[in-house]
Write a protein that holds these residues in place. Structure first.
Motif, PDB file in Angstrom:
ATOM      1  N   THR A  25       0.834  -1.198   0.000  1.00  0.00           N
ATOM      2  CA  THR A  25       0.000   0.000   0.000  1.00  0.00           C
ATOM      3  C   THR A  25       0.868   1.248   0.000  1.00  0.00           C
ATOM      4  O   THR A  25       0.619   2.185  -0.760  1.00  0.00           O
ATOM      5  N   LYS A  26       1.910   1.242   0.797  1.00  0.00           N
ATOM      6  CA  LYS A  26       2.819   2.386   0.834  1.00  0.00           C
ATOM      7  C   LYS A  26       3.530   2.552  -0.507  1.00  0.00           C
ATOM      8  O   LYS A  26       3.647   3.661  -1.025  1.00  0.00           O
ATOM      9  N   PHE A  27       3.990   1.451  -1.094  1.00  0.00           N
ATOM     10  CA  PHE A  27       4.675   1.501  -2.383  1.00  0.00           C
ATOM     11  C   PHE A  27       3.767   2.070  -3.472  1.00  0.00           C
ATOM     12  O   PHE A  27       4.177   2.936  -4.252  1.00  0.00           O
ATOM     13  N   VAL A  28       2.528   1.591  -3.537  1.00  0.00           N
ATOM     14  CA  VAL A  28       1.594   2.064  -4.567  1.00  0.00           C
ATOM     15  C   VAL A  28       1.268   3.542  -4.349  1.00  0.00           C
ATOM     16  O   VAL A  28       1.206   4.324  -5.309  1.00  0.00           O
ATOM     17  N   GLY A  29       1.075   3.953  -3.105  1.00  0.00           N
ATOM     18  CA  GLY A  29       0.790   5.360  -2.823  1.00  0.00           C
ATOM     19  C   GLY A  29       1.913   6.277  -3.265  1.00  0.00           C
ATOM     20  O   GLY A  29       1.681   7.302  -3.916  1.00  0.00           O
ATOM     21  N   ILE A  30       3.145   5.894  -2.940  1.00  0.00           N
ATOM     22  CA  ILE A  30       4.298   6.701  -3.348  1.00  0.00           C
ATOM     23  C   ILE A  30       4.439   6.692  -4.872  1.00  0.00           C
ATOM     24  O   ILE A  30       4.739   7.719  -5.485  1.00  0.00           O
ATOM     25  N   SER A  31       4.197   5.541  -5.488  1.00  0.00           N
ATOM     26  CA  SER A  31       4.276   5.448  -6.954  1.00  0.00           C
ATOM     27  C   SER A  31       3.259   6.362  -7.620  1.00  0.00           C
ATOM     28  O   SER A  31       3.566   7.024  -8.612  1.00  0.00           O
ATOM     29  N   TYR A  32       2.041   6.397  -7.099  1.00  0.00           N
ATOM     30  CA  TYR A  32       1.009   7.294  -7.645  1.00  0.00           C
ATOM     31  C   TYR A  32       1.464   8.750  -7.546  1.00  0.00           C
ATOM     32  O   TYR A  32       1.287   9.523  -8.481  1.00  0.00           O
ATOM     33  N   ILE A  33       2.022   9.118  -6.402  1.00  0.00           N
ATOM     34  CA  ILE A  33       2.453  10.512  -6.210  1.00  0.00           C
ATOM     35  C   ILE A  33       3.586  10.863  -7.174  1.00  0.00           C
ATOM     36  O   ILE A  33       3.583  11.936  -7.794  1.00  0.00           O
ATOM     37  N   VAL A  34       4.559   9.977  -7.323  1.00  0.00           N
ATOM     38  CA  VAL A  34       5.673  10.237  -8.237  1.00  0.00           C
ATOM     39  C   VAL A  34       5.159  10.325  -9.675  1.00  0.00           C
ATOM     40  O   VAL A  34       5.512  11.250 -10.421  1.00  0.00           O
ATOM     41  N   TYR A  35       4.322   9.378 -10.081  1.00  0.00           N
ATOM     42  CA  TYR A  35       3.773   9.388 -11.442  1.00  0.00           C
ATOM     43  C   TYR A  35       2.937  10.636 -11.688  1.00  0.00           C
ATOM     44  O   TYR A  35       3.052  11.280 -12.736  1.00  0.00           O
ATOM     45  N   GLY A  36       2.101  11.005 -10.732  1.00  0.00           N
ATOM     46  CA  GLY A  36       1.291  12.213 -10.870  1.00  0.00           C
ATOM     47  C   GLY A  36       2.151  13.459 -10.965  1.00  0.00           C
ATOM     48  O   GLY A  36       1.856  14.377 -11.739  1.00  0.00           O
ATOM     49  N   SER A  37       3.234  13.493 -10.198  1.00  0.00           N
ATOM     50  CA  SER A  37       4.154  14.638 -10.255  1.00  0.00           C
ATOM     51  C   SER A  37       4.813  14.742 -11.628  1.00  0.00           C
ATOM     52  O   SER A  37       4.959  15.837 -12.174  1.00  0.00           O
ATOM     53  N   LEU A  38       5.198  13.613 -12.183  1.00  0.00           N
ATOM     54  CA  LEU A  38       5.781  13.623 -13.520  1.00  0.00           C
ATOM     55  C   LEU A  38       4.761  14.050 -14.571  1.00  0.00           C
ATOM     56  O   LEU A  38       5.113  14.719 -15.541  1.00  0.00           O
ATOM     57  N   MET A  39       3.515  13.673 -14.377  1.00  0.00           N
ATOM     58  CA  MET A  39       2.466  14.075 -15.310  1.00  0.00           C
ATOM     59  C   MET A  39       2.206  15.581 -15.236  1.00  0.00           C
ATOM     60  O   MET A  39       1.766  16.179 -16.208  1.00  0.00           O
ATOM     61  N   CYS A  40       2.488  16.190 -14.100  1.00  0.00           N
ATOM     62  CA  CYS A  40       2.232  17.621 -13.929  1.00  0.00           C
ATOM     63  C   CYS A  40       3.267  18.498 -14.623  1.00  0.00           C
ATOM     64  O   CYS A  40       3.136  19.723 -14.627  1.00  0.00           O
ATOM     65  N   VAL A  41       4.282  17.899 -15.236  1.00  0.00           N
ATOM     66  CA  VAL A  41       5.281  18.688 -15.951  1.00  0.00           C
ATOM     67  C   VAL A  41       4.647  19.386 -17.152  1.00  0.00           C
ATOM     68  O   VAL A  41       4.936  20.536 -17.437  1.00  0.00           O
ATOM     69  N   GLY A  42       3.766  18.686 -17.843  1.00  0.00           N
ATOM     70  CA  GLY A  42       3.071  19.283 -18.982  1.00  0.00           C
ATOM     71  C   GLY A  42       1.819  20.012 -18.545  1.00  0.00           C
ATOM     72  O   GLY A  42       1.195  19.677 -17.532  1.00  0.00           O
ATOM     73  N   ILE A  43       1.440  21.008 -19.321  1.00  0.00           N
ATOM     74  CA  ILE A  43       0.252  21.789 -18.962  1.00  0.00           C
ATOM     75  C   ILE A  43      -1.013  20.951 -19.119  1.00  0.00           C
ATOM     76  O   ILE A  43      -1.858  20.908 -18.220  1.00  0.00           O
ATOM     77  N   LEU A  44      -1.153  20.278 -20.255  1.00  0.00           N
ATOM     78  CA  LEU A  44      -2.362  19.482 -20.482  1.00  0.00           C
ATOM     79  C   LEU A  44      -2.391  18.228 -19.620  1.00  0.00           C
ATOM     80  O   LEU A  44      -3.460  17.814 -19.162  1.00  0.00           O
ATOM     81  N   THR A  45      -1.228  17.630 -19.410  1.00  0.00           N
ATOM     82  CA  THR A  45      -1.203  16.390 -18.633  1.00  0.00           C
ATOM     83  C   THR A  45      -1.365  16.642 -17.131  1.00  0.00           C
ATOM     84  O   THR A  45      -1.609  15.699 -16.383  1.00  0.00           O
ATOM     85  N   ALA A  46      -1.258  17.891 -16.710  1.00  0.00           N
ATOM     86  CA  ALA A  46      -1.474  18.207 -15.296  1.00  0.00           C
ATOM     87  C   ALA A  46      -2.912  17.919 -14.884  1.00  0.00           C
ATOM     88  O   ALA A  46      -3.174  17.622 -13.720  1.00  0.00           O
ATOM     89  N   ALA A  47      -3.834  17.990 -15.844  1.00  0.00           N
ATOM     90  CA  ALA A  47      -5.233  17.672 -15.545  1.00  0.00           C
ATOM     91  C   ALA A  47      -5.385  16.209 -15.140  1.00  0.00           C
ATOM     92  O   ALA A  47      -6.325  15.847 -14.430  1.00  0.00           O
ATOM     93  N   ILE A  48      -4.466  15.366 -15.573  1.00  0.00           N
ATOM     94  CA  ILE A  48      -4.468  13.958 -15.182  1.00  0.00           C
ATOM     95  C   ILE A  48      -3.583  13.753 -13.950  1.00  0.00           C
ATOM     96  O   ILE A  48      -3.909  12.968 -13.066  1.00  0.00           O
ATOM     97  N   GLY A  49      -2.476  14.477 -13.899  1.00  0.00           N
ATOM     98  CA  GLY A  49      -1.504  14.291 -12.825  1.00  0.00           C
ATOM     99  C   GLY A  49      -2.011  14.697 -11.452  1.00  0.00           C
ATOM    100  O   GLY A  49      -1.737  14.025 -10.451  1.00  0.00           O
ATOM    101  N   ILE A  50      -2.767  15.774 -11.381  1.00  0.00           N
ATOM    102  CA  ILE A  50      -3.245  16.261 -10.083  1.00  0.00           C
ATOM    103  C   ILE A  50      -4.191  15.256  -9.411  1.00  0.00           C
ATOM    104  O   ILE A  50      -4.006  14.938  -8.233  1.00  0.00           O
TER     105      ILE A  50
END
Length: 122
Positions: A25-50
């Motif tokens: 559970t901890k691993f998946v939670g951290i993975s989601y946060i890291v993946y979401g943060s990487l998605m927030c690099v782009g303007i359009l993909t931030a809508a998915i990353g947040i």
């Protein structure tokens, strides 16, 4: 929140008290946060990353509640963990439905363009 007494009498929660579920559970939670943060690099993909970051935070809250439950056997903590996991699943499910919808529209557009291209050469 559901009735805590129902939780006490309905099942054996030894699986929550085991370390593998808490660790994953901890691993998946951290993975989601890291993946979401990487998605927030782009303007359009931030809508998915947040929303992915919010889902990861809920998973980490569920991890903390499961850890507290394994230490204290407080079914209130277990109910909170299940609520947090439920919220995370809802966010993830909504994103999956949106993604599948866009994929279907993309496939329809490709088929339509191919069809129009074939019709243009006739």
């Amino acid at each position: 929140m559901e009735d805590i007494n129902f939780l006490k009498s309905s099942a054996d929660f030894s699986v929550v008290q085991g370390k593998p579920l808490n660790g994953w559970t901890k691993f998946v939670g951290i993975s989601y946060i890291v993946y979401g943060s990487l998605m927030c690099v782009g303007i359009l993909t931030a809508a998915i990353g947040i929303p992915i970051i919010f889902a990861g935070l809920r998973i980490l809250r569920a991890y903390e509640d499961m850890k507290r439950f394994s230490e204290s056997n407080s079914y209130y903590n277990l109910a909170n963990a299940v609520d947090n996991l439920n919220g995370s699943f809802k966010i993830t499910g909504i994103l999956i439905v949106i993604g599948l919808s866009f994929m279907a529209l993309y496939i329809i557009a490709i088929v339509a363009i191919m069809f129009l291209g074939i019709m243009a050469f006739r």
